[in-house]
Structure formats: structure tokens, C-alpha cells
Design a protein around this motif. Sequence first.
Motif, PDB file in Angstrom:
ATOM      1  N   ALA A 270      66.806  -1.841  66.240  1.00 45.44           N
ATOM      2  CA  ALA A 270      67.676  -2.007  67.408  1.00 45.44           C
ATOM      3  C   ALA A 270      66.978  -1.534  68.675  1.00 45.44           C
ATOM      4  O   ALA A 270      66.366  -0.452  68.710  1.00 45.44           O
ATOM      5  CB  ALA A 270      68.971  -1.232  67.210  1.00 45.44           C
ATOM      6  N   VAL A 271      67.063  -2.332  69.721  1.00 46.51           N
ATOM      7  CA  VAL A 271      66.498  -1.972  71.019  1.00 46.51           C
ATOM      8  C   VAL A 271      67.504  -1.127  71.789  1.00 46.51           C
ATOM      9  O   VAL A 271      68.688  -1.460  71.859  1.00 46.51           O
ATOM     10  CB  VAL A 271      66.126  -3.235  71.821  1.00 46.51           C
ATOM     11  N   LYS A 272      67.029  -0.046  72.376  1.00 46.26           N
ATOM     12  CA  LYS A 272      67.882   0.875  73.135  1.00 46.26           C
ATOM     13  C   LYS A 272      67.850   0.593  74.628  1.00 46.26           C
ATOM     14  O   LYS A 272      68.866   0.609  75.308  1.00 46.26           O
ATOM     15  CB  LYS A 272      67.450   2.318  72.877  1.00 46.26           C
ATOM     16  N   GLU A 273      66.633   0.343  75.163  1.00 51.41           N
ATOM     17  CA  GLU A 273      66.523   0.084  76.596  1.00 51.41           C
ATOM     18  C   GLU A 273      65.221  -0.618  76.928  1.00 51.41           C
ATOM     19  O   GLU A 273      64.285  -0.651  76.121  1.00 51.41           O
ATOM     20  CB  GLU A 273      66.642   1.375  77.402  1.00 51.41           C
ATOM     21  N   MET A 274      65.202  -1.190  78.139  1.00 52.20           N
ATOM     22  CA  MET A 274      64.017  -1.883  78.623  1.00 52.20           C
ATOM     23  C   MET A 274      63.111  -0.910  79.357  1.00 52.20           C
ATOM     24  O   MET A 274      63.569   0.066  79.953  1.00 52.20           O
ATOM     25  CB  MET A 274      64.411  -3.013  79.584  1.00 52.20           C
ATOM     26  N   ILE A 275      61.816  -1.172  79.322  1.00 55.09           N
ATOM     27  CA  ILE A 275      60.844  -0.436  80.138  1.00 55.09           C
ATOM     28  C   ILE A 275      60.501  -1.325  81.328  1.00 55.09           C
ATOM     29  O   ILE A 275      59.937  -2.416  81.156  1.00 55.09           O
ATOM     30  CB  ILE A 275      59.576  -0.098  79.342  1.00 55.09           C
ATOM     31  N   GLY A 289      58.096  -3.492  78.464  1.00 51.91           N
ATOM     32  CA  GLY A 289      58.297  -3.301  77.038  1.00 51.91           C
ATOM     33  C   GLY A 289      59.712  -2.863  76.734  1.00 51.91           C
ATOM     34  O   GLY A 289      60.612  -2.982  77.578  1.00 51.91           O
ATOM     35  N   VAL A 290      59.906  -2.346  75.529  1.00 53.05           N
ATOM     36  CA  VAL A 290      61.227  -1.902  75.098  1.00 53.05           C
ATOM     37  C   VAL A 290      61.111  -0.565  74.381  1.00 53.05           C
ATOM     38  O   VAL A 290      60.071  -0.235  73.800  1.00 53.05           O
ATOM     39  CB  VAL A 290      61.899  -2.922  74.156  1.00 53.05           C
ATOM     40  N   ILE A 291      62.200   0.190  74.420  1.00 55.52           N
ATOM     41  CA  ILE A 291      62.318   1.421  73.650  1.00 55.52           C
ATOM     42  C   ILE A 291      63.355   1.176  72.568  1.00 55.52           C
ATOM     43  O   ILE A 291      64.474   0.733  72.853  1.00 55.52           O
ATOM     44  CB  ILE A 291      62.742   2.604  74.537  1.00 55.52           C
ATOM     45  N   LEU A 292      62.987   1.441  71.315  1.00 56.81           N
ATOM     46  CA  LEU A 292      63.906   1.242  70.206  1.00 56.81           C
ATOM     47  C   LEU A 292      64.775   2.478  69.993  1.00 56.81           C
ATOM     48  O   LEU A 292      64.461   3.565  70.490  1.00 56.81           O
ATOM     49  CB  LEU A 292      63.131   0.924  68.931  1.00 56.81           C
ATOM     50  N   HIS A 310      75.396  -9.999  79.074  1.00 53.62           N
ATOM     51  CA  HIS A 310      76.107  -8.736  79.252  1.00 53.62           C
ATOM     52  C   HIS A 310      75.353  -7.587  78.587  1.00 53.62           C
ATOM     53  O   HIS A 310      75.174  -6.514  79.193  1.00 53.62           O
ATOM     54  CB  HIS A 310      77.513  -8.852  78.658  1.00 53.62           C
ATOM     55  N   ILE A 311      74.898  -7.793  77.354  1.00 49.27           N
ATOM     56  CA  ILE A 311      74.171  -6.736  76.655  1.00 49.27           C
ATOM     57  C   ILE A 311      72.852  -6.440  77.349  1.00 49.27           C
ATOM     58  O   ILE A 311      72.495  -5.281  77.583  1.00 49.27           O
ATOM     59  CB  ILE A 311      73.938  -7.131  75.186  1.00 49.27           C
ATOM     60  N   LEU A 312      72.112  -7.476  77.695  1.00 50.16           N
ATOM     61  CA  LEU A 312      70.807  -7.273  78.315  1.00 50.16           C
ATOM     62  C   LEU A 312      70.913  -6.494  79.615  1.00 50.16           C
ATOM     63  O   LEU A 312      70.190  -5.514  79.830  1.00 50.16           O
ATOM     64  CB  LEU A 312      70.125  -8.622  78.565  1.00 50.16           C
ATOM     65  N   PHE A 313      71.823  -6.923  80.489  1.00 49.33           N
ATOM     66  CA  PHE A 313      71.832  -6.375  81.845  1.00 49.33           C
ATOM     67  C   PHE A 313      72.761  -5.178  82.045  1.00 49.33           C
ATOM     68  O   PHE A 313      72.645  -4.486  83.053  1.00 49.33           O
ATOM     69  CB  PHE A 313      72.190  -7.473  82.838  1.00 49.33           C
ATOM     70  N   THR A 314      73.683  -4.933  81.112  1.00 46.97           N
ATOM     71  CA  THR A 314      74.571  -3.774  81.285  1.00 46.97           C
ATOM     72  C   THR A 314      74.381  -2.712  80.212  1.00 46.97           C
ATOM     73  O   THR A 314      74.818  -1.576  80.402  1.00 46.97           O
ATOM     74  CB  THR A 314      76.054  -4.193  81.306  1.00 46.97           C
ATOM     75  N   LYS A 315      73.750  -3.049  79.090  1.00 49.20           N
ATOM     76  CA  LYS A 315      73.540  -2.084  78.020  1.00 49.20           C
ATOM     77  C   LYS A 315      72.080  -1.638  77.913  1.00 49.20           C
ATOM     78  O   LYS A 315      71.798  -0.477  77.647  1.00 49.20           O
ATOM     79  CB  LYS A 315      73.990  -2.664  76.674  1.00 49.20           C
TER      80      LYS A 315
END
Length: 549
Positions: A270-275, A289-292, A310-315
Motif C-alpha cells: 500500500a502506498v502512503k504518500e507521494m514524494i 517517488g512514493v512512500i509505502l 480523490h485518493i490520489l489528490f486528497t489521501k
Amino acid sequence: MTQRTQEFYDTVIIGGGHNGLVCAGYLARAGLSVKVLERRHIVGGAAVTEEFHPGFSNSICSYVVSMLSPKVIADLELHRYGLELIERADGMISITPEGESLVAGAGKERDAQEIGRFSQKDIAAFEKFESDMEEMAAMFRQIAETRPPNMGGGMLELWNAMKLGNHLRKHTAQQHEKLIDIMGGSLGDYLDSRFESDILKGLYAGDGTTGNFVHPYSAGSAMNLLHHEFGNINGKSGKWWHAKGGMGGITQAMLKSAEAHGAKVETNAAVKEMIIDGDPADGSGTVKGVILEDGREIYATRIAANCTAHILFTKLMNVETLPESFGTRIKNFRYRSGTLRMNVALSELPQFTALKNVENATEELTRSIIICPSVKYLEQAYTDARMTGYAQRPFVSMNIPSLIDDSLAPAGKHVASLFCQHFNPELPDGKDWDDLKDEAAQAVIDTVTETAPNFRDAIIGMQVLTPKDLQREFSLTGGDIFHGCMHPDQIFSMRPAARFSDYRTPVKNLYLCGSGTHPGGGVSGIPGRLAAEEIMKDARVKKRKTQAA
């Protein structure tokens, strides 16, 4: 302490649903290094086959296939990698609580026999309806398979609009009128203007309301009829097929195709946030990149998100850091298909009262079985859902895939897929779907049992997925099976937002590749393919057909 090796790829794809796998397949074949990160224990997103009761498996969410792009099938060689499609009986069958039935879409002769029992006038009207739908589906298919022009995008987008306009120019003014009529009109008005028998109107009203939580007389609601007709597998327009082994047969073939060409796929990731470097608000933001959730960092030149906007831009990032107009659009994007899904293990086939004197009744059950006797019935279902949370007598579309695929249930037993409307994702009076789940499932069981008296007693086990379950388990925001409402203001160059219908986003090197982009929901693979083409343009690589090692 052991130091982890840093991972870097040309492209990381967030979400291993079917569009993510399609995008990965195209990019891997173009020679790019690709990593797919899937939150669940299995790839496929909502197109998966899982055991839901001991010994019984089924397509858990999506359940039949028609819209899967022939181009995607061919380009990714899905048949080579295990895809097997089983032909189903043509058409649908309407079953009413009053013990009546109607088969439609089964061929000219059979249609005339069936429809004529209710209206002689509707025989010719239905023949024209089918002809019009096939004609418009061919027009819409070209639109669906083409990247929409970006609003305000300069000369390149003007050229893209001109190319699409040139295609549409080849059609007559009458054909354009028909297309606009169905794209902008209401479902109820569209059917009322063509047919006089309630049962025929109800059958297609039910089909047209699939995944669309709106009143049947709402402007733009007729479009859903066409969206479900543009499939053209094996050159058969609008026909629905069964994937051997369930819908997971499709996504497993996509997985094998992508992996055979070098893509790496990881589940339980699961991805937690974008870098992100820079500030997206002023256009300087660039994804790195991404942080899992397990703390790992994975870097890539480009990221493609197969989740909802919604998930990409708000979560996964702070929406407030995006350009204001885009952020407002994302926050206001609507998600509500009003859907409840049930998978049922049965000790025997449902014995429908309407079919008790029908020869070869079992063969009739290989079609989609629709419980929606009139448009008025659908109106009441919608009103119930708006006022109390769910339809007391819901629209039900039932399929019994074990009749044509014996891999899904023990010998002599069966599985049934029940797709049901309307179930409000936003419950009134502070109610919670976890509390109403059993109650809502009983409303569905009551509705089916009213038409097939043995149904309740034949149930061995079942799985119930409310809008909340669909969001929680499959990351479908608001339980929306289409990654966002398919309304006129949320399609084509407005999906998900003006100036960003080309699969790019305000963050450089960050793309969307899921059903929240054009042409929208359904298992088509087209968003994944079109997104991959834009990524390849930016990466300056050409699509190429390569044989697996």
C-alpha cells in the motif's frame, strides 16, 4: 541494522487493477522498467475472482465482460496468456413479481415473439432501437478509443479536436442528433418515447441505471445505455461474455503479459504518500517517488495512479497544495453509483414462477436476469434510497455463471452474482452501512424470492458488499464502481478536470490511468492504454510489439 537497497524505475504504477496492469503491459513492451504496487493481496482491483464461501468462487465485483477493448486484447496478447472468453446467450430476460417474463435482444425472430406478447407496436420500435444503438455505439466507440482534446491546450489540442471532428463529420446530421439525444436526455424520456409496454421499458431502464445513482428522469441519465453498448469483442457489438474462471481470468492474463515483458508486480504494498519536489500550486511540483505504508521509498521518473482522483489528490498528497481551480474540482468530483453487490452460493437453481411452464428454462438463466418491471419501479427504488438509504424493492441484475463455467462451484451447486440498485452511499440521519448491511441484503433476498420462491432456502452462503465495503475493500471512493459519476459534466474533456483530460496532472510526471479518466468505468482497459501512450510520448519511446523471452 540492514540497509534497504533503494529501488528506482522508469514508471511506478499505483494500483494493480485492470487499467494499471494494462498501462504496465504497454510500458513494459516499450522497454521501460515498470513496478506495479497493489494494496490488496491479489491484483485485479474490482476485476477479481475469489472464494467467498468454502468451495464457491465468483467474480467478486465486476462480473461480465463486453467493453474490454479488442485492441488491448490483441496488443497485450491476452489470449496467449490465458484469457478465455465463453459466449453467453444473447440478450436479457426480465422477470416480474407478477409472474411475467420477457426476453429481449435474443435475435429478431425471438424478440418479435416475446415483445409481441405485450405490444405489437413495440416489435418494430425495438428493432429500430437496436439498430440505433448499434449505430451510435460505433460512433461512440471511436470517441472512447481516442484521447480527448484538452480544453485550452493550444494548437496541439486544436489539432486533436479537429481529428475527432473529422471522424464525426463522416456521419449524418441525423446520426449526430441521435447521439446528442441519448447523451443529454433522460433515461425515462428516452424509453417512453420509443416503447409503450412497461416491461420492455423497465428492462432497459434497469440496464441503463447500472452504476448510476440518479432519478430515471434526470437529464443525461440515458447516456449509460450507450456506455454499456460500445463493447465489440470478436466483432459482436454490445454482446456480453463470461471470462473463464471469472473476471480474475482477465486480470491474471494481463498480469502474466506484463510480467513476461519485464514488469515487476508487488502485492500487499500500500502506498502512503507521494514524494514531490517543488510547489504544484505554481507549476514547479515534480513527482519523484512514493512512500509505502511499510516505510519503504520507491523512486521513479514517472508515476501513474490507477486509484481514484480523490485518493490520489486528497489521501496521498495535500490537495491544498494544488492549483486552486483544480483542487476545487477534485474536492467536488462526485462519487455515487448507488450499488450493492452480492455473491450467493446456492444449493439449487432459482425456480422462477415466470418460467415454470417454459421449456428449456435453465437455458434462459444463462442470460442476465433483470428484476425491474417498469420505469416507475426504478423511480421508487431511487426515492427510497434518497429518503431511507436503500431501495425496499431494489433493481436486481442476476447472473448465474456456474451454468456455463463449472470451475466456480461444486457439482450440482451454483453461484449467483447480484448487482443491485439503489443503495445510497451517503446514508441519512447519521446511519452507518455496517449497521444496515444485513437489513439491506434481506431486501434483495426478499425481492428475488418474490419471483423465485425457493431462492431464500437455496442460499448456502453469501457475501454482501455495501457502498462502504466497496470503498473499504476495493478503494472505490463512495463505493463508485466507475471511479466517479458518469454524468455529462464528468466525462470526456472534463474527466477528471478541464485541461487535464490527457491523463496528466498539475504535478509534473504524475499521471492518472484509471477509470476516473476517459472513457470512464467498465472493464475496458482503454484508460490504461491511452495513459500509457501519453507516458510513452513524454518518455520519448515508441510503442513496439515484442515477444516475451
